[in-house]
Write a protein that holds these residues in place. Sequence first.
Motif, PDB file in Angstrom:
ATOM      1  N   ILE A 119       0.962  -1.180   0.172  1.00  0.00           N
ATOM      2  CA  ILE A 119       0.064   0.193   0.107  1.00  0.00           C
ATOM      3  C   ILE A 119       0.982   1.159   0.026  1.00  0.00           C
ATOM      4  O   ILE A 119       1.750   1.329   0.897  1.00  0.00           O
ATOM      5  CB  ILE A 119      -1.011   0.104   1.268  1.00  0.00           C
ATOM      6  CG1 ILE A 119      -1.795  -1.321   1.293  1.00  0.00           C
ATOM      7  CG2 ILE A 119      -1.870   1.172   1.177  1.00  0.00           C
ATOM      8  CD1 ILE A 119      -2.884  -1.370   2.614  1.00  0.00           C
ATOM      9  N   LYS A 120       0.648   2.123  -0.937  1.00  0.00           N
ATOM     10  CA  LYS A 120       1.557   3.312  -1.282  1.00  0.00           C
ATOM     11  C   LYS A 120       0.911   4.714  -1.249  1.00  0.00           C
ATOM     12  O   LYS A 120       0.000   4.525  -2.016  1.00  0.00           O
ATOM     13  CB  LYS A 120       2.473   2.773  -2.413  1.00  0.00           C
ATOM     14  CG  LYS A 120       3.578   1.795  -2.226  1.00  0.00           C
ATOM     15  CD  LYS A 120       4.426   1.723  -3.523  1.00  0.00           C
ATOM     16  CE  LYS A 120       5.440   0.660  -3.358  1.00  0.00           C
ATOM     17  NZ  LYS A 120       6.426   0.587  -4.456  1.00  0.00           N
ATOM     18  N   LEU A 121       1.569   5.736  -0.897  1.00  0.00           N
ATOM     19  CA  LEU A 121       1.306   6.848  -1.128  1.00  0.00           C
ATOM     20  C   LEU A 121       2.285   7.452  -1.770  1.00  0.00           C
ATOM     21  O   LEU A 121       3.380   7.853  -1.354  1.00  0.00           O
ATOM     22  CB  LEU A 121       0.852   7.579   0.400  1.00  0.00           C
ATOM     23  CG  LEU A 121       0.785   8.877   0.127  1.00  0.00           C
ATOM     24  CD1 LEU A 121      -0.725   9.433  -0.206  1.00  0.00           C
ATOM     25  CD2 LEU A 121       0.817   9.754   1.703  1.00  0.00           C
ATOM     26  N   GLY A 122       1.971   7.725  -3.066  1.00  0.00           N
ATOM     27  CA  GLY A 122       3.228   7.944  -3.826  1.00  0.00           C
ATOM     28  C   GLY A 122       4.308   7.085  -3.845  1.00  0.00           C
ATOM     29  O   GLY A 122       3.919   5.661  -4.050  1.00  0.00           O
ATOM     30  N   GLU A 123       5.504   7.285  -3.599  1.00  0.00           N
ATOM     31  CA  GLU A 123       6.506   6.571  -3.391  1.00  0.00           C
ATOM     32  C   GLU A 123       6.710   5.700  -1.944  1.00  0.00           C
ATOM     33  O   GLU A 123       7.618   4.968  -1.726  1.00  0.00           O
ATOM     34  CB  GLU A 123       8.010   6.919  -3.860  1.00  0.00           C
ATOM     35  CG  GLU A 123       7.932   7.443  -5.621  1.00  0.00           C
ATOM     36  CD  GLU A 123       7.565   6.200  -6.315  1.00  0.00           C
ATOM     37  OE1 GLU A 123       8.253   5.217  -6.128  1.00  0.00           O
ATOM     38  OE2 GLU A 123       6.903   6.478  -7.258  1.00  0.00           O
ATOM     39  N   LYS A 124       5.826   6.313  -1.096  1.00  0.00           N
ATOM     40  CA  LYS A 124       6.125   5.831   0.308  1.00  0.00           C
ATOM     41  C   LYS A 124       5.220   4.607   0.403  1.00  0.00           C
ATOM     42  O   LYS A 124       4.302   4.691   0.364  1.00  0.00           O
ATOM     43  CB  LYS A 124       5.650   7.054   1.082  1.00  0.00           C
ATOM     44  CG  LYS A 124       6.434   8.333   0.984  1.00  0.00           C
ATOM     45  CD  LYS A 124       5.983   9.341   1.819  1.00  0.00           C
ATOM     46  CE  LYS A 124       6.946  10.522   2.167  1.00  0.00           C
ATOM     47  NZ  LYS A 124       6.179  11.809   2.921  1.00  0.00           N
ATOM     48  N   THR A 125       5.697   3.727   1.062  1.00  0.00           N
ATOM     49  CA  THR A 125       5.200   2.440   1.541  1.00  0.00           C
ATOM     50  C   THR A 125       4.626   2.589   2.865  1.00  0.00           C
ATOM     51  O   THR A 125       5.409   3.014   3.545  1.00  0.00           O
ATOM     52  CB  THR A 125       6.096   1.242   1.381  1.00  0.00           C
ATOM     53  OG1 THR A 125       6.752   0.938  -0.002  1.00  0.00           O
ATOM     54  CG2 THR A 125       5.428   0.034   1.825  1.00  0.00           C
ATOM     55  N   GLU A 150      -4.152   9.842  -2.793  1.00  0.00           N
ATOM     56  CA  GLU A 150      -4.294   8.796  -3.444  1.00  0.00           C
ATOM     57  C   GLU A 150      -3.512   7.735  -2.914  1.00  0.00           C
ATOM     58  O   GLU A 150      -2.228   7.839  -2.725  1.00  0.00           O
ATOM     59  CB  GLU A 150      -3.744   8.849  -5.135  1.00  0.00           C
ATOM     60  CG  GLU A 150      -4.858   9.727  -5.741  1.00  0.00           C
ATOM     61  CD  GLU A 150      -4.704   9.425  -7.132  1.00  0.00           C
ATOM     62  OE1 GLU A 150      -5.476   9.959  -7.945  1.00  0.00           O
ATOM     63  OE2 GLU A 150      -3.812   8.850  -7.463  1.00  0.00           O
ATOM     64  N   VAL A 151      -4.003   6.475  -2.401  1.00  0.00           N
ATOM     65  CA  VAL A 151      -3.273   5.380  -2.056  1.00  0.00           C
ATOM     66  C   VAL A 151      -3.326   4.245  -3.324  1.00  0.00           C
ATOM     67  O   VAL A 151      -4.556   4.208  -3.550  1.00  0.00           O
ATOM     68  CB  VAL A 151      -3.474   4.775  -0.742  1.00  0.00           C
ATOM     69  CG1 VAL A 151      -3.488   5.965   0.473  1.00  0.00           C
ATOM     70  CG2 VAL A 151      -5.066   4.482  -0.512  1.00  0.00           C
ATOM     71  N   ALA A 152      -2.327   3.810  -3.460  1.00  0.00           N
ATOM     72  CA  ALA A 152      -2.151   2.555  -4.461  1.00  0.00           C
ATOM     73  C   ALA A 152      -2.194   1.250  -3.658  1.00  0.00           C
ATOM     74  O   ALA A 152      -1.281   0.929  -2.953  1.00  0.00           O
ATOM     75  CB  ALA A 152      -1.043   2.689  -5.530  1.00  0.00           C
ATOM     76  N   PHE A 153      -3.319   0.478  -3.497  1.00  0.00           N
ATOM     77  CA  PHE A 153      -3.413  -0.875  -2.623  1.00  0.00           C
ATOM     78  C   PHE A 153      -3.358  -1.929  -3.726  1.00  0.00           C
ATOM     79  O   PHE A 153      -4.156  -2.110  -4.544  1.00  0.00           O
ATOM     80  CB  PHE A 153      -4.831  -0.605  -2.282  1.00  0.00           C
ATOM     81  CG  PHE A 153      -5.131  -1.873  -1.010  1.00  0.00           C
ATOM     82  CD1 PHE A 153      -4.852  -2.979  -1.283  1.00  0.00           C
ATOM     83  CD2 PHE A 153      -5.667  -1.126   0.184  1.00  0.00           C
ATOM     84  CE1 PHE A 153      -4.907  -3.860  -0.248  1.00  0.00           C
ATOM     85  CE2 PHE A 153      -5.881  -1.951   0.996  1.00  0.00           C
ATOM     86  CZ  PHE A 153      -5.586  -3.433   0.902  1.00  0.00           C
ATOM     87  N   ALA A 154      -2.135  -2.398  -3.627  1.00  0.00           N
ATOM     88  CA  ALA A 154      -1.820  -3.746  -4.627  1.00  0.00           C
ATOM     89  C   ALA A 154      -2.244  -5.008  -3.666  1.00  0.00           C
ATOM     90  O   ALA A 154      -1.709  -4.999  -2.692  1.00  0.00           O
ATOM     91  CB  ALA A 154      -0.340  -3.737  -5.023  1.00  0.00           C
ATOM     92  N   TYR A 155      -2.607  -5.853  -4.458  1.00  0.00           N
ATOM     93  CA  TYR A 155      -3.051  -7.243  -3.859  1.00  0.00           C
ATOM     94  C   TYR A 155      -3.259  -8.399  -4.850  1.00  0.00           C
ATOM     95  O   TYR A 155      -3.096  -8.124  -6.078  1.00  0.00           O
ATOM     96  CB  TYR A 155      -4.416  -7.134  -3.402  1.00  0.00           C
ATOM     97  CG  TYR A 155      -5.595  -6.949  -4.187  1.00  0.00           C
ATOM     98  CD1 TYR A 155      -6.330  -8.007  -4.140  1.00  0.00           C
ATOM     99  CD2 TYR A 155      -6.075  -5.756  -4.695  1.00  0.00           C
ATOM    100  CE1 TYR A 155      -7.737  -8.078  -5.200  1.00  0.00           C
ATOM    101  CE2 TYR A 155      -6.908  -5.701  -5.888  1.00  0.00           C
ATOM    102  CZ  TYR A 155      -7.763  -6.694  -6.008  1.00  0.00           C
ATOM    103  OH  TYR A 155      -8.732  -6.621  -6.830  1.00  0.00           O
ATOM    104  N   SER A 156      -3.331  -9.720  -4.406  1.00  0.00           N
ATOM    105  CA  SER A 156      -3.432 -10.876  -5.094  1.00  0.00           C
ATOM    106  C   SER A 156      -3.840 -12.057  -4.330  1.00  0.00           C
ATOM    107  O   SER A 156      -3.875 -11.919  -3.075  1.00  0.00           O
ATOM    108  CB  SER A 156      -1.811 -11.237  -5.835  1.00  0.00           C
ATOM    109  OG  SER A 156      -1.014 -11.253  -4.642  1.00  0.00           O
ATOM    110  N   GLY A 157      -4.184 -13.029  -5.118  1.00  0.00           N
ATOM    111  CA  GLY A 157      -4.613 -14.322  -4.534  1.00  0.00           C
ATOM    112  C   GLY A 157      -5.773 -15.011  -5.483  1.00  0.00           C
ATOM    113  O   GLY A 157      -6.144 -14.641  -6.187  1.00  0.00           O
ATOM    114  N   LYS A 158      -6.221 -15.841  -4.464  1.00  0.00           N
ATOM    115  CA  LYS A 158      -7.290 -16.767  -5.081  1.00  0.00           C
ATOM    116  C   LYS A 158      -8.740 -16.263  -4.583  1.00  0.00           C
ATOM    117  O   LYS A 158      -8.830 -16.493  -3.291  1.00  0.00           O
ATOM    118  CB  LYS A 158      -7.142 -18.107  -4.987  1.00  0.00           C
ATOM    119  CG  LYS A 158      -5.908 -18.700  -5.968  1.00  0.00           C
ATOM    120  CD  LYS A 158      -5.591 -20.233  -5.801  1.00  0.00           C
ATOM    121  CE  LYS A 158      -4.531 -20.224  -6.726  1.00  0.00           C
ATOM    122  NZ  LYS A 158      -4.294 -21.820  -6.684  1.00  0.00           N
TER     123      LYS A 158
END
Length: 570
Positions: A119-125, A150-158
Amino acid sequence: MKKCSLLSGIFLAMAVASYAQTQTATQPSAQSATTTPGATAGHGAHPPDEVKPPTKDDLLRGAYGPYRANNDLLFYHLDLRVDPVAKSIAGTNTVRFRMLADGKRIQLELTPQLNIDSIKLGEKTLQYTREERTVWIDFPETLRKGNVYEVAFAYSGKPVTQGRFGCFSFDKDKEGKPWVTTACEGEGPSVWWPNKDQWRDEPQDGMEIDVAVPNGLMDVSNGRFVSSKDLGDGYTQWKWLVHYPINNYDVALNIGEYQHFSGKHGATTLDFYALPEDLEKAKAQFAQVPEMLDAYEHYFGEYPFDKDGYKLIEVPYAGMEHQSAVAYGNHFENGYYGRDWTGVGISPKFDFIIIHESGHEWFGNSVTAADPSDMWIHEGWTTYLEVLYVEYRWGKADGLRYVNGLKAKVKNELPSISQHGINREPPQDQYFKGALMINTLRSVIGDDAKWFADIHDFYQRFKYQNIMTEDVVSWWNERTGMNLTPFFDEYLRHAALPILELHLDEAKHTMSYRWKADETGFAMPIQVGDPQHWTTVTPVTGEWKTMPWVGTGEEFKVATDLYYVAVKQE
């Protein structure tokens, strides 16, 4: 984190205690349950609505706590890759929001069955803590009131298949090709994508949905189609842009070997998607859409999502009201899976799923409840829209027959409004009792020209808004100049029906009448007496009134086709 856990524990204990007190106070008595018509019809086939103690997840998701209330959603950009062979997904949801108060934490949701990659705010994790589905996201510096982030919320799975419609399902069509769909109203969209999983706050500027699927498949999602692009790695990306606020559970994927055909209804584009083997059946059955739009626009005004258009999409489950992308699985038959839905011979004239799920574009998607407890605003009104559709097509008499056919589906065991702040669906009476209540309100108004103007203006007042029952009641009180609060409370906040008690005095040639109701202020007018020359009386709760009556008790009638009430004559 300890402070947060302690506060959560205190909140949970308080909420459970409050919930237990509320349920004790609202349980119907055995006596009232036995005097309500419709309470036992079909009862053996349908178990009572069960009320279970709320789980920790129910309470965390249901509460609009400080870390939800401190921000306002502006936009989602969901960028997702779906692998039907591995039955997995991976992507990012970029969440844009404006802070409403200074703060260093916000609350989003994602099921524990899926991984959080970053989860990132710009380049900050950013640091985060998971608690059930809740993801507490912490910022190293204070986010300032009025600023946009803006926060970028990356995720994955089944994703785990669950619920009545699977929520996120990896199916196959008749040819064995992938058919992937979503339907998550009850389970919550955080089963498959991270978001602010509640009803009150929708992204006010809409949403972008980008879905990459194996070549040869198509994704159909909400909003306006933007483009498709071969990514050069065996996948094609499909882009969709939603121009309006959207309920999170409305966000949908429909992935398959879809065939597309289209049309127009005035300014509204119509796009239809079916599997190859069902294309001709879809062309015939989906011809009901223009008639449906004619009816609802007649009563409420223009289709509410013209920038996105109207889509009807074949799915492997019954149907769902996904905004501008209505899901359809009624086997291309009239009625509901070919059955006479209300048992009065009218349902076979139309496709129940097309008419009901599309009605949610007005109530549910445009006018939206701010809390699941008030879901009758979606379902009661949309079930009444079915009645209006029948009346528009075949006349008022058939509309009345249709709505009265709903009585057999009502249980009158629990209130239609559940406790606020808990993530759970209210009892099924919200559909049928809700529609019967609205039909009763029409009879209370007693002037159809006024009624149709009222419901048009009611919808127009609240379109594109998230509201509660209190907003509905306040509007109708002001509009009619009547105190309808006891009326709405009686039908929505109590289980039993109001009972019109009658007592004939043959010697005096009078009929006495009064309401027996849970709301002491309930004083609904009702038509009684001779059906050829109805008399409108206004009984009150607990106090006998008298009118002349020279006939027998059997000859004294109550207009129960116009009002949803029980009648008890002594």
